[in-house]
Design a protein around this motif. Structure first.
Motif, mmCIF file in Angstrom:
data_model
loop_
_atom_site.group_PDB
_atom_site.id
_atom_site.type_symbol
_atom_site.label_atom_id
_atom_site.label_comp_id
_atom_site.label_asym_id
_atom_site.label_seq_id
_atom_site.Cartn_x
_atom_site.Cartn_y
_atom_site.Cartn_z
ATOM 1 N N LYS A 56 0.804 -1.221 0.000
ATOM 2 C CA LYS A 56 0.000 0.000 0.000
ATOM 3 C C LYS A 56 0.838 1.272 0.000
ATOM 4 O O LYS A 56 0.289 2.364 -0.073
ATOM 5 N N GLY A 57 2.164 1.143 0.134
ATOM 6 C CA GLY A 57 3.019 2.323 0.063
ATOM 7 C C GLY A 57 3.661 2.680 1.391
ATOM 8 O O GLY A 57 3.855 1.839 2.253
ATOM 9 N N ASP A 58 3.983 3.962 1.543
ATOM 10 C CA ASP A 58 4.691 4.499 2.701
ATOM 11 C C ASP A 58 3.774 4.535 3.917
ATOM 12 O O ASP A 58 2.994 5.465 4.095
ATOM 13 N N VAL A 59 3.864 3.510 4.751
ATOM 14 C CA VAL A 59 2.987 3.385 5.908
ATOM 15 C C VAL A 59 3.173 4.555 6.866
ATOM 16 O O VAL A 59 2.201 5.173 7.314
ATOM 17 N N ILE A 60 4.398 4.872 7.198
ATOM 18 C CA ILE A 60 4.661 5.924 8.179
ATOM 19 C C ILE A 60 4.217 7.289 7.656
ATOM 20 O O ILE A 60 3.569 8.056 8.379
ATOM 21 N N GLY A 61 4.502 7.596 6.417
ATOM 22 C CA GLY A 61 4.083 8.876 5.841
ATOM 23 C C GLY A 61 2.568 9.014 5.769
ATOM 24 O O GLY A 61 1.998 10.045 6.143
ATOM 25 N N ALA A 62 1.906 7.955 5.316
ATOM 26 C CA ALA A 62 0.437 8.000 5.215
ATOM 27 C C ALA A 62 -0.206 8.092 6.588
ATOM 28 O O ALA A 62 -1.161 8.846 6.794
ATOM 29 N N ALA A 63 0.331 7.348 7.563
ATOM 30 C CA ALA A 63 -0.228 7.371 8.913
ATOM 31 C C ALA A 63 -0.058 8.743 9.550
ATOM 32 O O ALA A 63 -0.953 9.233 10.248
ATOM 33 N N ARG A 64 1.084 9.378 9.322
ATOM 34 C CA ARG A 64 1.317 10.727 9.870
ATOM 35 C C ARG A 64 0.285 11.717 9.316
ATOM 36 O O ARG A 64 -0.326 12.480 10.063
ATOM 37 N N ILE A 65 0.071 11.690 8.018
ATOM 38 C CA ILE A 65 -0.909 12.610 7.414
ATOM 39 C C ILE A 65 -2.316 12.282 7.908
ATOM 40 O O ILE A 65 -3.098 13.190 8.214
ATOM 41 N N ALA A 66 -2.650 11.006 8.033
ATOM 42 C CA ALA A 66 -3.973 10.622 8.538
ATOM 43 C C ALA A 66 -4.191 11.154 9.952
ATOM 44 O O ALA A 66 -5.278 11.651 10.283
ATOM 45 N N GLY A 67 -3.179 11.075 10.803
ATOM 46 C CA GLY A 67 -3.287 11.580 12.162
ATOM 47 C C GLY A 67 -3.512 13.081 12.210
ATOM 48 O O GLY A 67 -4.347 13.578 12.976
ATOM 49 N N ILE A 68 -2.794 13.810 11.375
ATOM 50 C CA ILE A 68 -2.963 15.271 11.308
ATOM 51 C C ILE A 68 -4.364 15.614 10.830
ATOM 52 O O ILE A 68 -5.055 16.464 11.411
ATOM 53 N N MET A 69 -4.804 14.942 9.777
ATOM 54 C CA MET A 69 -6.151 15.186 9.261
ATOM 55 C C MET A 69 -7.215 14.861 10.305
ATOM 56 O O MET A 69 -8.200 15.588 10.451
ATOM 57 N N ALA A 70 -7.012 13.780 11.049
ATOM 58 C CA ALA A 70 -7.985 13.368 12.060
ATOM 59 C C ALA A 70 -8.103 14.409 13.167
ATOM 60 O O ALA A 70 -9.216 14.713 13.616
ATOM 61 N N ALA A 71 -6.983 14.942 13.613
ATOM 62 C CA ALA A 71 -7.029 15.969 14.667
ATOM 63 C C ALA A 71 -7.909 17.129 14.232
ATOM 64 O O ALA A 71 -8.692 17.666 15.034
ATOM 65 N N LYS A 72 -7.816 17.505 12.972
ATOM 66 C CA LYS A 72 -8.606 18.631 12.451
ATOM 67 C C LYS A 72 -10.088 18.293 12.325
ATOM 68 O O LYS A 72 -10.918 19.196 12.217
ATOM 69 N N GLN A 73 -10.440 17.001 12.374
ATOM 70 C CA GLN A 73 -11.835 16.571 12.230
ATOM 71 C C GLN A 73 -12.460 16.104 13.540
ATOM 72 O O GLN A 73 -13.575 15.581 13.545
ATOM 73 N N THR A 74 -11.787 16.303 14.653
ATOM 74 C CA THR A 74 -12.253 15.762 15.927
ATOM 75 C C THR A 74 -13.693 16.153 16.249
ATOM 76 O O THR A 74 -14.494 15.315 16.670
ATOM 77 N N ALA A 75 -14.054 17.406 16.049
ATOM 78 C CA ALA A 75 -15.417 17.856 16.377
ATOM 79 C C ALA A 75 -16.468 17.142 15.522
ATOM 80 O O ALA A 75 -17.622 17.031 15.931
ATOM 81 N N ASN A 76 -16.090 16.642 14.357
ATOM 82 C CA ASN A 76 -17.023 15.892 13.514
ATOM 83 C C ASN A 76 -17.149 14.431 13.952
ATOM 84 O O ASN A 76 -18.088 13.748 13.547
#
Length: 168
Positions: A56-76
């Motif tokens: 599936k590709g760069d696990v660490i890079g994708a996971a880092r971006i997913a975590g950042i995106m998730a923090a921004k969506q917490t209220a949702n």
């Protein structure tokens, strides 16, 4: 009548129903929270991730971006959380061969009226979930754990840090 100095659940109205806390009268302060988690896996899985050999590709890079995106969506995602204008989110992912697996550490920051613990926790959780998702084809027995707040600063309740003895 409850003593206002006694600990209480802040998201409950007087009648016991769920309610969003009114933070309108609170002062804006710099607020920071740090959280952590881990994904335990087979040593061979960790090696594949570190070598960049996952299908599936760069696990660490994708996971880092997913975590950042998730923090921004917490209220949702969390029903009674306030939507926040985060000024910083960071996600660190480090290999831990003793685990074996990956350790995740997150930080959320803003200047505002309410804390960012939920944003840091959401970032840590989704980072771990993304690691699991990207590596599950080779290791279905992975374990996600240790999700917790490590430190918090700012606001009326003050600063604290988790230590091996508890909260300090």
């Amino acid at each position: 009548m409850a003593n206002e100095n006694e600990p209480r659940l802040t998201h409950l109205a007087a009648d016991g129903s769920a309610a969003m806390v009114d933070v309108g009268d609170k002062d804006d302060t710099v607020r920071i929270a740090e959280a952590e988690g881990f994904v335990r896996m087979k040593p061979e899985t960790l090696e594949l991730i570190l070598q960049g050999n996952m299908k599936k590709g760069d696990v660490i890079g994708a996971a880092r971006i997913a975590g950042i995106m998730a923090a921004k969506q917490t209220a949702n995602l969390i029903p009674l959380c306030h939507p926040l204008a985060l000024t910083r989110v960071s996600v660190e992912i480090e290999a831990d061969e003793a685990l074996p697996g990956l350790r995740v550490r997150t930080l959320a920051k803003l200047t505002g009226k309410t804390g960012v613990e939920m944003e840091a926790l959401t970032a840590a959780s989704v980072t771990c979930l993304t690691i699991y998702d990207m590596a599950k084809a080779v290791d279905r027995g992975m374990e996600i754990g240790g999700i917790r707040v490590l430190a918090k600063s700012g606001g009326k309740s003050g600063d604290w840090t988790m230590t091996s003895e508890g909260v300090r």
